[in-house]
Every structure is written in C-alpha cells, then in structure tokens.
Scaffold this active site. Structure first.
Site, PDB file in Angstrom:
ATOM      1  N   HIS A  49       4.437   3.118   8.458  1.00 25.40           N
ATOM      2  CA  HIS A  49       4.621   4.557   8.233  1.00 25.40           C
ATOM      3  C   HIS A  49       6.080   4.959   8.453  1.00 25.40           C
ATOM      4  O   HIS A  49       6.392   6.133   8.399  1.00 25.40           O
ATOM      5  CB  HIS A  49       3.770   5.369   9.216  1.00 25.40           C
ATOM      6  CG  HIS A  49       2.290   5.321   8.978  1.00 25.40           C
ATOM      7  ND1 HIS A  49       1.707   5.437   7.734  1.00 25.40           N
ATOM      8  CD2 HIS A  49       1.256   5.206   9.852  1.00 25.40           C
ATOM      9  CE1 HIS A  49       0.386   5.384   7.866  1.00 25.40           C
ATOM     10  NE2 HIS A  49       0.093   5.239   9.132  1.00 25.40           N
ATOM     11  N   TYR A  80      -1.512  10.372  -4.310  1.00 25.81           N
ATOM     12  CA  TYR A  80      -2.953  10.342  -4.009  1.00 25.81           C
ATOM     13  C   TYR A  80      -3.743  11.124  -5.060  1.00 25.81           C
ATOM     14  O   TYR A  80      -4.751  10.644  -5.575  1.00 25.81           O
ATOM     15  CB  TYR A  80      -3.178  10.951  -2.615  1.00 25.81           C
ATOM     16  CG  TYR A  80      -4.611  10.923  -2.125  1.00 25.81           C
ATOM     17  CD1 TYR A  80      -5.119   9.806  -1.469  1.00 25.81           C
ATOM     18  CD2 TYR A  80      -5.455  12.015  -2.322  1.00 25.81           C
ATOM     19  CE1 TYR A  80      -6.425   9.778  -1.012  1.00 25.81           C
ATOM     20  CE2 TYR A  80      -6.766  11.995  -1.870  1.00 25.81           C
ATOM     21  CZ  TYR A  80      -7.250  10.877  -1.213  1.00 25.81           C
ATOM     22  OH  TYR A  80      -8.551  10.847  -0.770  1.00 25.81           O
ATOM     23  N   THR A  91      -3.378   5.771   2.793  1.00 25.41           N
ATOM     24  CA  THR A  91      -2.992   4.405   3.166  1.00 25.41           C
ATOM     25  C   THR A  91      -4.159   3.421   3.047  1.00 25.41           C
ATOM     26  O   THR A  91      -4.014   2.330   2.490  1.00 25.41           O
ATOM     27  CB  THR A  91      -2.514   4.379   4.639  1.00 25.41           C
ATOM     28  OG1 THR A  91      -1.851   5.605   4.933  1.00 25.41           O
ATOM     29  CG2 THR A  91      -1.625   3.204   4.913  1.00 25.41           C
ATOM     30  N   TRP A 103      -6.907   3.524   1.347  1.00 22.47           N
ATOM     31  CA  TRP A 103      -7.296   3.303  -0.047  1.00 22.47           C
ATOM     32  C   TRP A 103      -6.306   2.356  -0.734  1.00 22.47           C
ATOM     33  O   TRP A 103      -6.702   1.379  -1.391  1.00 22.47           O
ATOM     34  CB  TRP A 103      -7.320   4.654  -0.762  1.00 22.47           C
ATOM     35  CG  TRP A 103      -7.969   4.658  -2.112  1.00 22.47           C
ATOM     36  CD1 TRP A 103      -8.713   3.657  -2.675  1.00 22.47           C
ATOM     37  CD2 TRP A 103      -7.930   5.735  -3.058  1.00 22.47           C
ATOM     38  NE1 TRP A 103      -9.142   4.044  -3.929  1.00 22.47           N
ATOM     39  CE2 TRP A 103      -8.678   5.320  -4.175  1.00 22.47           C
ATOM     40  CE3 TRP A 103      -7.342   7.004  -3.066  1.00 22.47           C
ATOM     41  CZ2 TRP A 103      -8.842   6.141  -5.297  1.00 22.47           C
ATOM     42  CZ3 TRP A 103      -7.516   7.822  -4.176  1.00 22.47           C
ATOM     43  CH2 TRP A 103      -8.259   7.388  -5.279  1.00 22.47           C
ATOM     44  N   SER A 137      -6.437  16.543   7.117  1.00 23.55           N
ATOM     45  CA  SER A 137      -6.973  15.196   7.327  1.00 23.55           C
ATOM     46  C   SER A 137      -6.583  14.694   8.722  1.00 23.55           C
ATOM     47  O   SER A 137      -7.399  14.104   9.442  1.00 23.55           O
ATOM     48  CB  SER A 137      -6.419  14.263   6.250  1.00 23.55           C
ATOM     49  OG  SER A 137      -6.937  12.972   6.400  1.00 23.55           O
ATOM     50  N   ARG A 163       0.910  12.476  -0.601  1.00 26.57           N
ATOM     51  CA  ARG A 163      -0.204  13.390  -0.812  1.00 26.57           C
ATOM     52  C   ARG A 163       0.220  14.799  -0.407  1.00 26.57           C
ATOM     53  O   ARG A 163       1.079  14.958   0.467  1.00 26.57           O
ATOM     54  CB  ARG A 163      -1.355  12.911   0.088  1.00 26.57           C
ATOM     55  CG  ARG A 163      -2.637  13.664  -0.025  1.00 26.57           C
ATOM     56  CD  ARG A 163      -3.660  13.138   0.970  1.00 26.57           C
ATOM     57  NE  ARG A 163      -4.969  13.704   0.666  1.00 26.57           N
ATOM     58  CZ  ARG A 163      -6.024  13.612   1.455  1.00 26.57           C
ATOM     59  NH1 ARG A 163      -5.950  12.958   2.595  1.00 26.57           N
ATOM     60  NH2 ARG A 163      -7.172  14.163   1.100  1.00 26.57           N
TER      61      ARG A 163
END
Ligand code: A3P
Length: 321
Positions: free
Chosen positions: A133, A221, A70, A72, A163, A155
């Site tokens: 989201h 991603y 997100t 990025w 993550s 991703r």
C-alpha cells in the site's frame, strides 16, 4: 537479538523520531515519510522493505490504497497466472486453498515487518507476486530501478472511506459507530490516515502509469465492475499472458471472473472460516463490493466536501471518481 535486526530497529527508530507527526481518527500517532502518513509499526515495515528488498526482474507488485479493491485484484492476478501452470484438478486451485492475501503477501505489512532481510526463498509463485500500500515514490526507491511490473487499483474515495469504516469495525469486532465514521471522514479529508493522503496516492501512481505504461498499469475498481471482461483482458496483456482465441472461445475469461467474483470468494470455506497470519478473519475482506454504497452512509454535506477536495486535487488530470 541478531545483530542485523538490532541495527534495523535502531536505524528505524532514529529516523522515525526525526519525522513530523500528527494523530489520526483514533488518536494513533502517524509519521510523515516521503509525503505519506504511516503509523509506527507500518513505517518500520516500510523502511525495512526499502532497505532490504531484492527485486527480481519478473516480480509483480500489486499496489493500492487500502480498501480500493486489493483483494479482488490479487485474486484475478493469481487466477490469470495459474492458467500457464500444470492443469489443476477442480479442487486444488490456490484460490480454494488460501485467501488472496495469503497468496500475495504484503511487503511492508507482512514480509518486512520485523527485518530488512526476510527469507523469501519459500515463496513458491513464479513469477513472485507481492503487494503493497506504500506511495509510489516510496515503492520506486524500494524497487531500485528493477523493471518489475506494478498493477495499481484505485477507487472512489467516498466508497473507500465507508469500506474502511466497516472493515475497521469488523476487525475490532465492534458495531459500526457513526461517531467513528465522522472522525475517519475528518482524517481522510486532512489526509492524516495510514497511507494517506489518498488523492496524492492515486495521482502519483497515475502519473507513473503515463510515464511508464509498460511497467505500471492503472486500473479503476468501478471499471472492473462495469466492464470486467475488458479490464481483465487488459490485465492479462499487461502481464504478458494474454488470452488466446481458443481460451476466449472456451470461456476462460468468464471462468476467471466467476472464480474471483465477490460472491464466489466470500462463500469459499477458506474465506468463511480462515484467518490471516496476523489473526484477522478472512471474511472481513469481503463485504458488499458495490459502487456508490457511500451514498447510504455519508451526509450530502460530507459528500460535497469530498467532491470539492477531489476537484481541487485532481485538477489538471483527467481523473474522475
Ligand atoms: P466494500 O467494503 O465496499 O464492500 P480491499 O480488498 O482493498 O481491502 O478492498 C475491500 C473492498 O473490496 C470491499 O468493499 C470488499 O467488499 C471489496 N471486494 C472484495 N473482494 C471483492 C471481489 N472479489 N469483487 C469485488 N469487490 C470485492
């Protein structure tokens, strides 16, 4: 309490209390709304957003499952749109002055947390940039048939999980504990995690992008990592601001990729020392950004289970992690 606020709260509480519930990895109670799990506070924001958002046709919504890229994508979008504005001097680019989450605010997590009628007049970006989201079916309702553009990034769920584990520990300022990863893994697999299940999240945006490719762009991603130039140009075209030949010759594509690289953003003063409005350190949004880092943390058995679920859920689609 202003009347409107009070009735928002009352409506939300009455709806939430009628929903199915379960608990996630840290015993937070989650409620299932339109096929997706939310904690109480997030869900109040979601309901306020659905009820009160007044979309403008030119709005751009950056959507994702948490920890999928997100930050990025926000940075890249800001940088792309910034090109058409007045020329900046080298030190007043918005990305140097604020974190991408400050520049592209979350709808349900920030603007609509307390009320269905926030004052959005101070949003200065044009077009307006927002992020969310929430699941696609919930976003669609909030957008009320407006032709806003939606950019979704997804991703590999294994990397998303790892993550999230790091992010959660950093946010709580605790060491990464193996036992927490184990419980998160279980929550992820069951789908009972804030905004989960993650597979359906991806599938529904993917379907939307097939049905309405003019308004929904589906980015991966891993592809942003392996072919950043191609993906950035796709994004620019989708947002109706393609690179001109002259810009390409001038190296604008590379310039934006450099500006938005993890290494560059992470080392900016604003991201080293700043905090979000909710009090989180900006720096926790930037970690390693590697594809396949989950290999270093998940056991082969855990990977196998996630792979099996993925295969089953993605069957019939051409989606692959
Ligand atoms: P890792 O924890 O694997 O390093 P989100 O922005 O959705 O919260 O996702 C966070 C993930 O994106 C983190 O992954 C973070 O390091 C990575 N990330 C943040 N900024 C990035 C950038 N500019 N380029 C690539 N990855 C980035």
């Amino acid at each position: 309490i202003p009347q409107k606020l009070q009735s928002d709260d009352e409506e939300n509480i009455s709806l939430i209390s009628s929903l199915p519930f379960d608990v996630d990895f840290d015993s937070t109670k989650l409620f299932k709304y339109q096929g997706c799990w939310y904690d109480d506070k997030t869900l109040q924001g979601v309901l306020n957003f659905q009820r009160g958002f007044e979309p403008q046709d030119t709005d751009i919504i950056i959507a994702s499952f948490p920890k999928s890229g997100t930050t990025w994508l926000k940075a890249l979008t800001v940088a792309l749109l910034e090109r058409s504005k007045q020329k900046h001097s080298s030190d007043d680019h918005p990305l140097l002055l604020d974190n991408p989450h400050g520049l592209v605010p979350f709808l349900e997590l920030r603007l609509f947390t307390e009320t269905s009628k926030p004052d959005l007049t101070s949003i200065s970006s044009s077009p307006r940039l927002f992020s969310t989201h929430v699941a696609f079916q919930t976003l669609r309702e909030a957008l009320k048939n407006s032709p806003c553009k939606i950019v979704y990034v997804w991703r590999n769920v294994k990397d998303v999980l790892v993550s999230f584990w790091y992010f959660n520990s950093a946010k709580l300022k605790i060491e990464e504990e193996r036992s927490i990863l184990d419980s998160m893994f279980e929550s992820f697999c069951r789908g009972v995690i804030n905004y989960g299940p993650s597979w359906e999240h991806v599938l529904n945006y993917w379907r939307a992008s097939l049905e309405d490719s003019k308004n929904v762009l589906f980015l991966k991603y891993e592809e942003l990592k392996t072919e950043p130039r191609v993906q950035l140009k796709r994004l620019a075209e989708f947002l109706d601001c393609p690179f001109t030949v002259e810009e390409e010759e001038r190296g604008s594509v590379e310039e934006i990729l450099d500006l938005c690289s993890l290494r560059n953003l992470k080392n900016l003063e604003i991201n080293k020392t700043g905090k979000t409005l909710r009090g989180a350190d900006h720096k926790i949004f930037f970690r390693k950004g590697e594809v396949g880092d989950s290999k270093n943390h998940l056991t082969p058995e855990m990977e196998k289970i996630i792979d099996m679920i993925t295969e089953e859920k993605f069957e019939g689609s051409d989606l692959k992690f």
